[in-house]
Design a protein around this motif. Structure first.
Motif, PDB file in Angstrom:
ATOM      1  N   GLU A 196      34.227  30.578  27.453  1.00  0.00           N
ATOM      2  CA  GLU A 196      35.278  30.622  26.429  1.00  0.00           C
ATOM      3  C   GLU A 196      34.974  31.776  25.485  1.00  0.00           C
ATOM      4  O   GLU A 196      33.825  31.990  25.124  1.00  0.00           O
ATOM      5  N   GLY A 197      36.007  32.546  25.136  1.00  0.00           N
ATOM      6  CA  GLY A 197      35.798  33.690  24.238  1.00  0.00           C
ATOM      7  C   GLY A 197      35.358  34.947  24.957  1.00  0.00           C
ATOM      8  O   GLY A 197      35.075  35.962  24.323  1.00  0.00           O
ATOM      9  N   SER A 198      35.304  34.891  26.283  1.00  0.00           N
ATOM     10  CA  SER A 198      34.896  36.075  27.057  1.00  0.00           C
ATOM     11  C   SER A 198      35.869  37.223  26.839  1.00  0.00           C
ATOM     12  O   SER A 198      37.062  37.009  26.625  1.00  0.00           O
ATOM     13  N   GLU A 199      35.335  38.433  26.911  1.00  0.00           N
ATOM     14  CA  GLU A 199      36.229  39.602  26.805  1.00  0.00           C
ATOM     15  C   GLU A 199      37.032  39.775  28.103  1.00  0.00           C
ATOM     16  O   GLU A 199      37.995  40.525  28.144  1.00  0.00           O
ATOM     17  N   ILE A 200      36.654  39.077  29.153  1.00  0.00           N
ATOM     18  CA  ILE A 200      37.464  39.096  30.380  1.00  0.00           C
ATOM     19  C   ILE A 200      38.576  38.057  30.173  1.00  0.00           C
ATOM     20  O   ILE A 200      38.316  36.861  30.100  1.00  0.00           O
ATOM     21  N   THR A 201      39.812  38.536  30.064  1.00  0.00           N
ATOM     22  CA  THR A 201      40.905  37.589  29.795  1.00  0.00           C
ATOM     23  C   THR A 201      41.893  37.507  30.949  1.00  0.00           C
ATOM     24  O   THR A 201      42.748  36.628  30.970  1.00  0.00           O
ATOM     25  N   SER A 202      41.793  38.447  31.897  1.00  0.00           N
ATOM     26  CA  SER A 202      42.639  38.349  33.093  1.00  0.00           C
ATOM     27  C   SER A 202      41.885  38.956  34.262  1.00  0.00           C
ATOM     28  O   SER A 202      40.926  39.730  34.068  1.00  0.00           O
ATOM     29  N   VAL A 203      42.295  38.600  35.470  1.00  0.00           N
ATOM     30  CA  VAL A 203      41.593  39.094  36.653  1.00  0.00           C
ATOM     31  C   VAL A 203      41.570  40.618  36.658  1.00  0.00           C
ATOM     32  O   VAL A 203      40.573  41.239  37.045  1.00  0.00           O
ATOM     33  N   ASP A 204      42.643  41.239  36.184  1.00  0.00           N
ATOM     34  CA  ASP A 204      42.723  42.701  36.187  1.00  0.00           C
ATOM     35  C   ASP A 204      41.606  43.361  35.377  1.00  0.00           C
ATOM     36  O   ASP A 204      41.228  44.504  35.648  1.00  0.00           O
ATOM     37  N   ASP A 205      41.094  42.659  34.375  1.00  0.00           N
ATOM     38  CA  ASP A 205      40.001  43.227  33.575  1.00  0.00           C
ATOM     39  C   ASP A 205      38.795  43.567  34.448  1.00  0.00           C
ATOM     40  O   ASP A 205      38.004  44.443  34.111  1.00  0.00           O
ATOM     41  N   LEU A 206      38.666  42.869  35.575  1.00  0.00           N
ATOM     42  CA  LEU A 206      37.523  43.113  36.461  1.00  0.00           C
ATOM     43  C   LEU A 206      37.645  44.452  37.186  1.00  0.00           C
ATOM     44  O   LEU A 206      36.654  45.014  37.631  1.00  0.00           O
ATOM     45  N   PHE A 207      38.877  44.934  37.296  1.00  0.00           N
ATOM     46  CA  PHE A 207      39.093  46.181  38.053  1.00  0.00           C
ATOM     47  C   PHE A 207      39.487  47.345  37.135  1.00  0.00           C
ATOM     48  O   PHE A 207      39.844  48.428  37.598  1.00  0.00           O
ATOM     49  N   ALA A 208      39.477  47.100  35.828  1.00  0.00           N
ATOM     50  CA  ALA A 208      39.912  48.147  34.889  1.00  0.00           C
ATOM     51  C   ALA A 208      38.948  49.330  34.935  1.00  0.00           C
ATOM     52  O   ALA A 208      37.755  49.160  35.232  1.00  0.00           O
ATOM     53  N   GLU A 209      39.460  50.489  34.631  1.00  0.00           N
ATOM     54  CA  GLU A 209      38.626  51.688  34.626  1.00  0.00           C
ATOM     55  C   GLU A 209      37.446  51.483  33.677  1.00  0.00           C
ATOM     56  O   GLU A 209      37.623  51.002  32.561  1.00  0.00           O
TER      57      GLU A 209
ATOM     58  N   ASP B 155      43.842  32.213  33.642  1.00  0.00           N
ATOM     59  CA  ASP B 155      45.171  31.799  34.117  1.00  0.00           C
ATOM     60  C   ASP B 155      45.610  32.577  35.352  1.00  0.00           C
ATOM     61  O   ASP B 155      46.295  32.047  36.212  1.00  0.00           O
ATOM     62  N   THR B 156      45.217  33.849  35.429  1.00  0.00           N
ATOM     63  CA  THR B 156      45.661  34.646  36.579  1.00  0.00           C
ATOM     64  C   THR B 156      44.828  34.315  37.813  1.00  0.00           C
ATOM     65  O   THR B 156      43.626  34.079  37.719  1.00  0.00           O
ATOM     66  N   GLU B 157      45.478  34.292  38.966  1.00  0.00           N
ATOM     67  CA  GLU B 157      44.793  33.979  40.221  1.00  0.00           C
ATOM     68  C   GLU B 157      44.302  35.274  40.870  1.00  0.00           C
ATOM     69  O   GLU B 157      44.955  36.302  40.763  1.00  0.00           O
ATOM     70  N   TYR B 158      43.188  35.176  41.551  1.00  0.00           N
ATOM     71  CA  TYR B 158      42.660  36.358  42.243  1.00  0.00           C
ATOM     72  C   TYR B 158      43.315  36.472  43.625  1.00  0.00           C
ATOM     73  O   TYR B 158      43.736  37.541  44.048  1.00  0.00           O
ATOM     74  N   ALA B 159      43.412  35.362  44.336  1.00  0.00           N
ATOM     75  CA  ALA B 159      43.993  35.399  45.690  1.00  0.00           C
ATOM     76  C   ALA B 159      44.403  33.994  46.100  1.00  0.00           C
ATOM     77  O   ALA B 159      43.809  33.016  45.660  1.00  0.00           O
ATOM     78  N   VAL B 160      45.423  33.914  46.929  1.00  0.00           N
ATOM     79  CA  VAL B 160      45.875  32.623  47.473  1.00  0.00           C
ATOM     80  C   VAL B 160      45.592  32.643  48.975  1.00  0.00           C
ATOM     81  O   VAL B 160      45.890  33.623  49.660  1.00  0.00           O
ATOM     82  N   GLU B 161      45.001  31.558  49.468  1.00  0.00           N
ATOM     83  CA  GLU B 161      44.500  31.555  50.851  1.00  0.00           C
ATOM     84  C   GLU B 161      44.837  30.247  51.566  1.00  0.00           C
ATOM     85  O   GLU B 161      45.202  29.263  50.928  1.00  0.00           O
ATOM     86  N   ASP B 162      44.658  30.244  52.868  1.00  0.00           N
ATOM     87  CA  ASP B 162      44.839  29.030  53.669  1.00  0.00           C
ATOM     88  C   ASP B 162      43.483  28.511  54.136  1.00  0.00           C
ATOM     89  O   ASP B 162      42.678  29.273  54.680  1.00  0.00           O
ATOM     90  N   TYR B 163      43.262  27.225  53.942  1.00  0.00           N
ATOM     91  CA  TYR B 163      42.059  26.590  54.483  1.00  0.00           C
ATOM     92  C   TYR B 163      42.366  26.052  55.877  1.00  0.00           C
ATOM     93  O   TYR B 163      43.443  25.485  56.107  1.00  0.00           O
ATOM     94  N   ALA B 164      41.408  26.202  56.775  1.00  0.00           N
ATOM     95  CA  ALA B 164      41.569  25.621  58.111  1.00  0.00           C
ATOM     96  C   ALA B 164      40.191  25.290  58.686  1.00  0.00           C
ATOM     97  O   ALA B 164      39.158  25.663  58.126  1.00  0.00           O
ATOM     98  N   ILE B 165      40.225  24.597  59.811  1.00  0.00           N
ATOM     99  CA  ILE B 165      38.997  24.183  60.500  1.00  0.00           C
ATOM    100  C   ILE B 165      38.682  25.243  61.554  1.00  0.00           C
ATOM    101  O   ILE B 165      39.592  25.697  62.264  1.00  0.00           O
ATOM    102  N   CYS B 166      37.425  25.652  61.671  1.00  0.00           N
ATOM    103  CA  CYS B 166      37.115  26.684  62.680  1.00  0.00           C
ATOM    104  C   CYS B 166      36.416  26.096  63.896  1.00  0.00           C
ATOM    105  O   CYS B 166      35.673  25.113  63.808  1.00  0.00           O
ATOM    106  N   PHE B 167      36.687  26.717  65.033  1.00  0.00           N
ATOM    107  CA  PHE B 167      36.166  26.292  66.345  1.00  0.00           C
ATOM    108  C   PHE B 167      35.628  27.499  67.101  1.00  0.00           C
ATOM    109  O   PHE B 167      36.052  28.633  66.852  1.00  0.00           O
ATOM    110  N   ALA B 168      34.776  27.209  68.069  1.00  0.00           N
ATOM    111  CA  ALA B 168      34.370  28.275  68.987  1.00  0.00           C
ATOM    112  C   ALA B 168      35.628  28.804  69.663  1.00  0.00           C
ATOM    113  O   ALA B 168      36.585  28.056  69.896  1.00  0.00           O
ATOM    114  N   LYS B 169      35.649  30.072  69.957  1.00  0.00           N
ATOM    115  CA  LYS B 169      36.819  30.665  70.599  1.00  0.00           C
ATOM    116  C   LYS B 169      37.171  29.916  71.878  1.00  0.00           C
ATOM    117  O   LYS B 169      36.300  29.555  72.666  1.00  0.00           O
ATOM    118  N   ASP B 170      38.455  29.685  72.036  1.00  0.00           N
ATOM    119  CA  ASP B 170      39.005  29.029  73.225  1.00  0.00           C
ATOM    120  C   ASP B 170      38.508  27.596  73.437  1.00  0.00           C
ATOM    121  O   ASP B 170      38.627  27.053  74.537  1.00  0.00           O
TER     122      ASP B 170
END
Ligand code: GLN
Length: 269
Positions: A138-151, A223-238
């Motif tokens: 709380e009180g961090s100078e990082i207030t949005s995800v974009d702050d992480l990529f700012a110049e 409040d800002t999201e970094y990425a939205v993803e899908d969760y799934a179960i993984c298996f050996a190929k085929d």
């Protein structure tokens, strides 16, 4: 769910989920195969789920057992398909190797479907949406995800090794000299580093983030999201299992079982 985060004990590496499914809380150790008193199940083939039980509310230690949304969905799938079921706890980045080498039948760990992972494993249909978020003090100078990529940005960012948070931060921040990445085996350890001021933020999936913030004073999720993803179960190929599991998963979604499990761990709180 706060209590689950305190006193996490890594005692049982392999856990029979039957007890957890039955709502008993402390699952029996797999050292006592349920088959012992039941000749029919003695012949049952057992599905082994590889996970990293440091990811509440999807998988976490409770008492001697491993519980959570993934643990219960997987147990329900195994039951529907007539298999026995065990969970094997390991580092997140060991899950795919365990699956590809055949040590585990599948991996389920709030795992995001990515192009990279699809090169070594197959994924089931998605059963949940994951969101990468940023936890700060709380009180961090990082207030949005974009702050992480700012110049000129120069933050120390905590991630869990091998997760999508790690992959994104490596590309978006570390490779561009916009900060340093601190990698941890457990999300909870990254959060402790944030609490003690060693790092400036943690990139992690939203549901565990909510749990970690609830368990520690003075933290918040941006409040800002970094990425939205899908969760799934993984298996050996085929693997022949993929289709079977997809079939069971569809039925468990259609009959409300999956939603009931999610509600039990998330919405009900
Ligand atoms: N969803 C993230 C990933 O797949 C994190 C999963 C986890 O830490 N269990 O990389």
């Amino acid at each position: 769910m706060k209590k689950f985060l305190k006193g996490i004990l890594v005692t049982t590496m392999v856990v029979a989920m039957t007890a957890a499914l039955a709502g008993c809380g402390g699952a029996d150790s797999a050292a006592q195969p349920e088959a012992a008193s039941d000749s029919e199940s003695a012949q049952k083939e057992t599905l082994i789920m590889a996970t990293n039980a440091e990811f509440p509310p999807y998988e976490f230690h409770e008492g001697q057992g491993i519980v959570g949304i993934d643990a219960e969905i997987a147990a329900a799938i195994a039951e529907k398909l007539g298999y026995g079921f065990e969970i094997e706890d390991m580092a997140f980045d060991s899950i795919i190797p365990a699956v590809t080498s055949g040590k585990a039948s599948f991996g389920m760990a709030g795992m995001t479907v990515t192009e990279d992972r699809l090169e070594s494993v197959d994924f089931s249909d998605s059963y949940a949406t994951g969101v990468q978020v940023v936890i700060v003090k709380e009180g961090s100078e990082i207030t949005s995800v974009d702050d992480l990529f700012a110049e000129g940005a120069n933050h120390t960012v905590g991630v869990q090794t091998g997760t999508t948070g790690d992959i994104y931060a490596s590309g978006d921040i570390e490779k561009k000299d916009l900060g340093t990445i601190d990698r941890y085996n457990k999300g909870a350890d990254a959060v402790q580093s944030l609490v003690t001021g060693k790092i400036d933020c943690v990139i992690i999936d939203r549901e565990p983030a909510k749990e970690f913030v609830a368990a520690n004073e003075g933290l918040k999720i941006l409040d800002t999201e970094y990425a939205v993803e899908d969760y799934a179960i993984c298996f050996a190929k085929d693997s022949e299992l993929t289709e079977k599991v997809n079939g069971a998963l569809k039925e468990l979604i259609a009959d409300g079982t999956v939603q009931a499990i999610v509600d039990k761990y998330i919405n009900a709180e």
